[in-house]
Design a protein around this motif. Structure first.
Motif, short mmCIF file in Angstrom:
data_model
loop_
_atom_site.label_atom_id
_atom_site.label_comp_id
_atom_site.label_asym_id
_atom_site.label_seq_id
_atom_site.Cartn_x
_atom_site.Cartn_y
_atom_site.Cartn_z
N GLY A 26 104.64 70.10 -63.98
CA GLY A 26 103.61 69.08 -63.81
C GLY A 26 102.33 69.57 -63.16
N VAL A 27 102.00 70.84 -63.37
CA VAL A 27 100.76 71.40 -62.82
C VAL A 27 99.81 71.70 -63.96
N LYS A 28 98.57 71.99 -63.64
CA LYS A 28 97.55 72.28 -64.65
C LYS A 28 96.87 73.61 -64.36
N PHE A 29 96.58 74.35 -65.43
CA PHE A 29 95.80 75.58 -65.35
C PHE A 29 94.54 75.38 -66.18
N ASP A 30 93.43 75.90 -65.70
CA ASP A 30 92.19 75.88 -66.48
C ASP A 30 92.17 77.11 -67.39
N LEU A 31 91.50 76.98 -68.52
CA LEU A 31 91.41 78.09 -69.46
C LEU A 31 90.79 79.34 -68.83
N ASP A 32 89.83 79.14 -67.93
CA ASP A 32 89.16 80.28 -67.32
C ASP A 32 90.03 80.99 -66.29
N GLU A 33 91.22 80.48 -66.03
CA GLU A 33 92.12 81.12 -65.08
C GLU A 33 93.00 82.19 -65.72
N MET A 34 93.04 82.26 -67.02
CA MET A 34 93.93 83.19 -67.71
C MET A 34 93.65 84.65 -67.33
N GLU A 35 92.38 85.00 -67.18
CA GLU A 35 92.04 86.38 -66.83
C GLU A 35 92.57 86.75 -65.45
N SER A 36 92.41 85.85 -64.48
CA SER A 36 92.92 86.14 -63.14
C SER A 36 94.44 86.10 -63.11
N THR A 37 95.05 85.27 -63.94
CA THR A 37 96.51 85.22 -64.01
C THR A 37 97.08 86.55 -64.48
N ALA A 38 96.40 87.19 -65.42
CA ALA A 38 96.86 88.48 -65.94
C ALA A 38 96.88 89.56 -64.86
N LEU A 39 96.09 89.38 -63.81
CA LEU A 39 96.03 90.36 -62.73
C LEU A 39 97.07 90.11 -61.64
N MET A 40 97.79 89.01 -61.75
CA MET A 40 98.79 88.65 -60.73
C MET A 40 100.12 89.36 -60.97
N THR A 41 100.86 89.54 -59.87
CA THR A 41 102.25 89.98 -60.00
C THR A 41 103.10 88.73 -60.24
N LEU A 42 104.35 88.94 -60.58
CA LEU A 42 105.25 87.81 -60.79
C LEU A 42 105.34 86.96 -59.52
N ASP A 43 105.48 87.60 -58.36
CA ASP A 43 105.56 86.85 -57.10
C ASP A 43 104.27 86.09 -56.80
N GLN A 44 103.13 86.68 -57.09
CA GLN A 44 101.85 85.99 -56.87
C GLN A 44 101.74 84.76 -57.77
N PHE A 45 102.16 84.92 -59.01
CA PHE A 45 102.09 83.81 -59.96
C PHE A 45 103.02 82.68 -59.54
N THR A 46 104.26 83.02 -59.18
CA THR A 46 105.20 81.96 -58.79
C THR A 46 104.76 81.28 -57.49
N ALA A 47 104.16 82.04 -56.58
CA ALA A 47 103.63 81.44 -55.35
C ALA A 47 102.47 80.50 -55.67
N ASP A 48 101.63 80.89 -56.61
CA ASP A 48 100.50 80.05 -57.02
C ASP A 48 101.01 78.75 -57.64
N VAL A 49 102.01 78.85 -58.51
CA VAL A 49 102.58 77.66 -59.13
C VAL A 49 103.21 76.76 -58.06
N ALA A 50 103.96 77.36 -57.12
CA ALA A 50 104.58 76.58 -56.05
C ALA A 50 103.53 75.84 -55.22
N ALA A 51 102.42 76.51 -54.94
CA ALA A 51 101.33 75.87 -54.19
C ALA A 51 100.73 74.71 -54.98
N ARG A 52 100.60 74.89 -56.30
CA ARG A 52 100.07 73.82 -57.14
C ARG A 52 101.03 72.63 -57.18
#
Length: 91
Positions: free
Chosen positions: A53-79
């Motif tokens: 139930g979270v949302k990502f903006d299209l312009d976030e895809m580039e920064s998402t590609a630079l994340m590690t798995l832990d960074q991504f899951t932490a970002d989702v948890a924060a959202r």
């Protein structure tokens, strides 16, 4: 929550035909690690949006590609936490 998100992401990547056997929390999602292309990142993001139930903006895809798995899951948890807090204050 982050562990649940990580399990979901790894399962989604497996369904998308990515080999996740050697993936750790420090594995990059982009070229230096899993090498997810923009379409795969978008697919993963949509699956995460639908599941949590979270949302990502299209312009976030580039920064998402630079994340590690832990960074991504932490970002989702924060959202997820921010969405829950917003929903709680609106009630």
């Amino acid at each position: 929550m982050q562990d649940r998100i990580r399990e979901f992401v790894l399962a989604a990547l497996t369904e998308m035909q990515y080999d996740v056997d050697d993936v750790t929390g420090d594995t990059d999602l982009g070229p230096a690690g899993l090498d997810l292309e923009s379409l795969a990142l978008a697919d993963l993001s949509v699956q995460v949006e639908d599941e949590f139930g979270v949302k990502f903006d299209l312009d976030e895809m580039e920064s998402t590609a630079l994340m590690t798995l832990d960074q991504f899951t932490a970002d989702v948890a924060a959202r997820v936490a921010a969405t829950a807090a917003t929903a709680g204050s609106a009630a």
